[in-house]
Design an enzyme around this catalytic site. Sequence first.
Site, PDB file in Angstrom:
ATOM      1  N   ARG A  68     -63.625 -68.876  71.889  1.00  0.00           N
ATOM      2  CA  ARG A  68     -64.001 -69.959  70.978  1.00  0.00           C
ATOM      3  C   ARG A  68     -64.918 -69.420  69.891  1.00  0.00           C
ATOM      4  NH1 ARG A  68     -63.729 -74.412  74.648  1.00  0.00           N
ATOM      5  NH2 ARG A  68     -61.522 -74.404  75.163  1.00  0.00           N
ATOM      6  N   ASP A  78     -66.654 -39.596  66.972  1.00  0.00           N
ATOM      7  CA  ASP A  78     -67.682 -40.378  66.311  1.00  0.00           C
ATOM      8  C   ASP A  78     -68.539 -41.151  67.321  1.00  0.00           C
ATOM      9  OD1 ASP A  78     -66.969 -39.450  63.809  1.00  0.00           O
ATOM     10  OD2 ASP A  78     -65.653 -41.142  63.362  1.00  0.00           O
ATOM     11  N   SER A 104     -62.214 -52.572  59.037  1.00  0.00           N
ATOM     12  CA  SER A 104     -61.091 -53.325  59.607  1.00  0.00           C
ATOM     13  C   SER A 104     -61.219 -54.816  59.332  1.00  0.00           C
ATOM     14  CB  SER A 104     -61.028 -53.129  61.126  1.00  0.00           C
ATOM     15  OG  SER A 104     -60.690 -51.804  61.438  1.00  0.00           O
ATOM     16  N   ALA A 132     -66.308 -48.025  59.645  1.00  0.00           N
ATOM     17  CA  ALA A 132     -65.906 -48.231  61.041  1.00  0.00           C
ATOM     18  C   ALA A 132     -65.352 -49.657  61.198  1.00  0.00           C
ATOM     19  CB  ALA A 132     -67.093 -47.955  61.954  1.00  0.00           C
TER      20      ALA A 132
END
Lengths: 308, 308, 308, 308
Positions: free
Chosen positions: B173, B88, B208, B204
């Site tokens: 941070r 991909d 997640s 993609a």
Amino acid sequence: MTDASNRAPNCGRRAPETIALIGKYHSPEIAESLRLLAAYLRERNVTVLIEEETARNVGAPLVSSPLERSDFASIGAQADAAIVIGGDGTMLNAARQLARYRVPLVGVNQGRLGFMTDIARADMLGRMEDLLEGRFVPESRMLLDAEVLRGGKCLVSNLALNDVVVDKGAIGRMIEFELFVDGEFIYNLRADGLIVATPTGSTAYSLSANGPILHPRVAGIALVPLCPHALSNRPILIGDRNEVEIRIVHATDSRAHFDGQVNVDLRQGDAVRIRRSEYSICFLHPPGYSYFGMLRHKLHWSEQPKGH
Amino acid sequence: MTDASNRAPNCGRRAPETIALIGKYHSPEIAESLRLLAAYLRERNVTVLIEEETARNVGAPLVSSPLERSDFASIGAQADAAIVIGGDGTMLNAARQLARYRVPLVGVNQGRLGFMTDIARADMLGRMEDLLEGRFVPESRMLLDAEVLRGGKCLVSNLALNDVVVDKGAIGRMIEFELFVDGEFIYNLRADGLIVATPTGSTAYSLSANGPILHPRVAGIALVPLCPHALSNRPILIGDRNEVEIRIVHATDSRAHFDGQVNVDLRQGDAVRIRRSEYSICFLHPPGYSYFGMLRHKLHWSEQPKGH
Amino acid sequence: MTDASNRAPNCGRRAPETIALIGKYHSPEIAESLRLLAAYLRERNVTVLIEEETARNVGAPLVSSPLERSDFASIGAQADAAIVIGGDGTMLNAARQLARYRVPLVGVNQGRLGFMTDIARADMLGRMEDLLEGRFVPESRMLLDAEVLRGGKCLVSNLALNDVVVDKGAIGRMIEFELFVDGEFIYNLRADGLIVATPTGSTAYSLSANGPILHPRVAGIALVPLCPHALSNRPILIGDRNEVEIRIVHATDSRAHFDGQVNVDLRQGDAVRIRRSEYSICFLHPPGYSYFGMLRHKLHWSEQPKGH
Amino acid sequence: MTDASNRAPNCGRRAPETIALIGKYHSPEIAESLRLLAAYLRERNVTVLIEEETARNVGAPLVSSPLERSDFASIGAQADAAIVIGGDGTMLNAARQLARYRVPLVGVNQGRLGFMTDIARADMLGRMEDLLEGRFVPESRMLLDAEVLRGGKCLVSNLALNDVVVDKGAIGRMIEFELFVDGEFIYNLRADGLIVATPTGSTAYSLSANGPILHPRVAGIALVPLCPHALSNRPILIGDRNEVEIRIVHATDSRAHFDGQVNVDLRQGDAVRIRRSEYSICFLHPPGYSYFGMLRHKLHWSEQPKGH
């Protein structure tokens, strides 16, 4: 240095006679709070120690004699309690510095209630009476002890009160790592990283990453993946006596972070080994403090029950 | 350069006479696949172009005449289709390079089925017959066009087929940013970052991060926060004609990433402005291809229906 | 019945001359608001219609002549707009009843700002002037049209403005169903159920189930699984022109819900077929209304941008 | 009834001489497995008891003498172990029935590996040798003890190995409840319900509702909200010695479920009080069993580590 780590912990069980003041890093605006506190405590014959960075930060007038200016080791040897003025970040640092000396911490926030700084500045002096008369409620919080290993040798070790995070660096590519618990292989994961959180840390970064909230008395460690590539990787709770190891299998750029305040670059093949520290930190809470009450406020949960 | 961007797009509607071959970056193991493909196509009187990086990568024998070695502009001007061999990531790069020339892409994977590389290497030559006889099914995918603005001036601009991500850098941070849609303030957020994803990118990185899956025909853009500090910040879908702007309010270290392949350092005050690109990329799928069939396979969803 | 569905929609483009008032079901406490509104409108020579259930609910004095008491069909035939007083639930019902007649809706809440009832009771009369002078801003919202099929025959059909939900019943056992989009098999899932939500419904039940927020202008439908047994089943966005079908493969006890207000028992083998309705509902928003502003308030997102 | 609850638990520490066989409810297809097991055990002079429902279910030939047909109390009094043939549901029921008698359980699945039934049917007889020679590994799992209170009186009480769930009924309206831990008010929540899960239950329903995975040795109870209306309500872990109380504030239709197998209607004002049971159940695992290995298989986590 006195062998402070062997002295009996004074987790709020008697009235403190020596109190250290620790202020938020680089924040001169807390000078006035510090001065008020120092004056109040001295009037009541409490020996006041000013943490040396704090003293430098807020200027000379705060320190009435050179003896008062103390580093953390000296605070650890002498203080019966430390009052931390700032936010949760200031508490994290103070906890990592003082845990080994068993000095209990009192947290004063400068505006918004923190998860750990539960005394409002406006109530500060009123609360001091409770503190001096031994009415504060002690609560013990576990810390993590983490070592970074390279080629089998310990590169650096650190404590963490909230969390140890292993994550990708700036280039933004997922890292691949293997997770072991007590030496047993758990999984191989490609992800942005992994948070290893204490109950205290469960309401910090881990919560943003969909980790569960752990009551401080739960003897557990949360393993919370950051953007895991595999959708079935979920937060896992293990016991507080389990040892966690994270081995970097593939990473162009990776880091380990301790409480989000200290970080170490990691290379492929490095391992981060994490276990419960032999030290705990004691928080002293004002009378009436409630962990869930604090959460309710911080997380905007519903108000008081109806009709009770 | 021919004004290729004005030529009529050939989204699979006629049999390709000139085909470019593009291989995975730094992957000599695909040389054999490339040689097989080139030989097969030449035998059928197809003019073959080899992308110049690919040619360098796999060695000389692949290129039979200097004319065949082409850069992306030249492929854009001449090719009726490009066959991408790799994963991909290779498709993402080819799409960003060729979208403006309207060259359709065919994806051949080297092992595992990809979200975009839907032809298995083992089936590769068999599928070429379908391609040459015009039986492939075209599917258009939107791209994003992003500009990084500093002091009101465009510092850099880039296309993205999957996503534009603004996130924290290596120090770890949280960054603080403001989100605007069509100039309207939406929210101020402290988070690890924000993913701005196309439907293609929704399976993609965004997935997640708990982003939703967008079917390629949904005309929308997903805004998916990364570890938001405020628990009520959830993924938002806006229209594909809305313009997104992310302004960095506070960051010690921040970056913008384009398809996770190109990145730019951001400073406080910088803005990233993202809108749908005027270009789309056309994928050519083999007969029988199904978007949901591919998802079912990739995400291990349940098999075929029972009793149908 | 006038063939109201063919009349030109008046989505706020001219000043309304006939206005219907619709109140929250079984809520006599809204009588005073209704009386104030009716009096205000009559004074300005607006013909006022009172929805018949509302009239029964709040008592006689509200209706000044029998002609004013109207059922939804009659409101549909005559009203240029309907003012709904109550909460989002009252809006949902009014929308399902009036969508086919193209009567635009104005929402007045009785306390807390709703996702759809955006006028505060305290501002109600002030806002009427804007309404009567045509300054309200129209916004069209799609509805879903759902049929429950048993043995291939339509058992019942219903509209939904928020969502159609197929879920387990009281016994608490997961149901197993198959999902089809435009006749194509997508997956077989064991779960508590599936939410099929419009953009309007994306901030309702779907949001609690981790569905994404869809801006009202996104032409999409969200498919959000409820407690899916397979961890890789995530919310999916499809186009607003796609047809969804849910077939019950196994269920001891299952139901279909329309906007959480109407429900139908389902048996094994039943199918629920859902597509975008041919009707939309028009909301009339007061000047200054902002969809994202409303979200910011409802979801406690951060306040105004700093320094802008 | 023998006072079985006082006899010393035999958690796999010696070879079992009396073994009970318990089969999946209403599943004649397990008859052959039961016959094979019974014959194998009798040959080795083990006294075999057949649970009475199981005996009825699979037909007479299995029981060689009337003495073998036993109810759970009798199994509790006599058996050194019980072999459960079926799925996780069969284990749940057996655990609730036998926990008070301290009879350890061995789980044999009939096809797919279960979270609790870890012996494949094909390996069944081979594993029996390990069992008879005392090589199985005991693992203790906590249970919950729940009481439903109406008007302060206990209406019904039940054990649960996985979870106690309080949820909405078939009408599909959210319920409103108050949560208390050790008598302290935690929050008021409108939601589909709340899961109170043990570590064992953390991989069951709770996991589908985004609850964390708790290793069996974590002494904690997970409180996982189902579709909470407030977006900041997240899973909470409390200690295993904390008492949970859920009070129904508002519900048109609500139920309490114990392991998803037994349920009780709840009314407004009812309370469900949940604490760790005084009984635990012991699982006997074959040599080589690994909790994380099982999870890896069930959740499709990545395979073995590379290069170790």
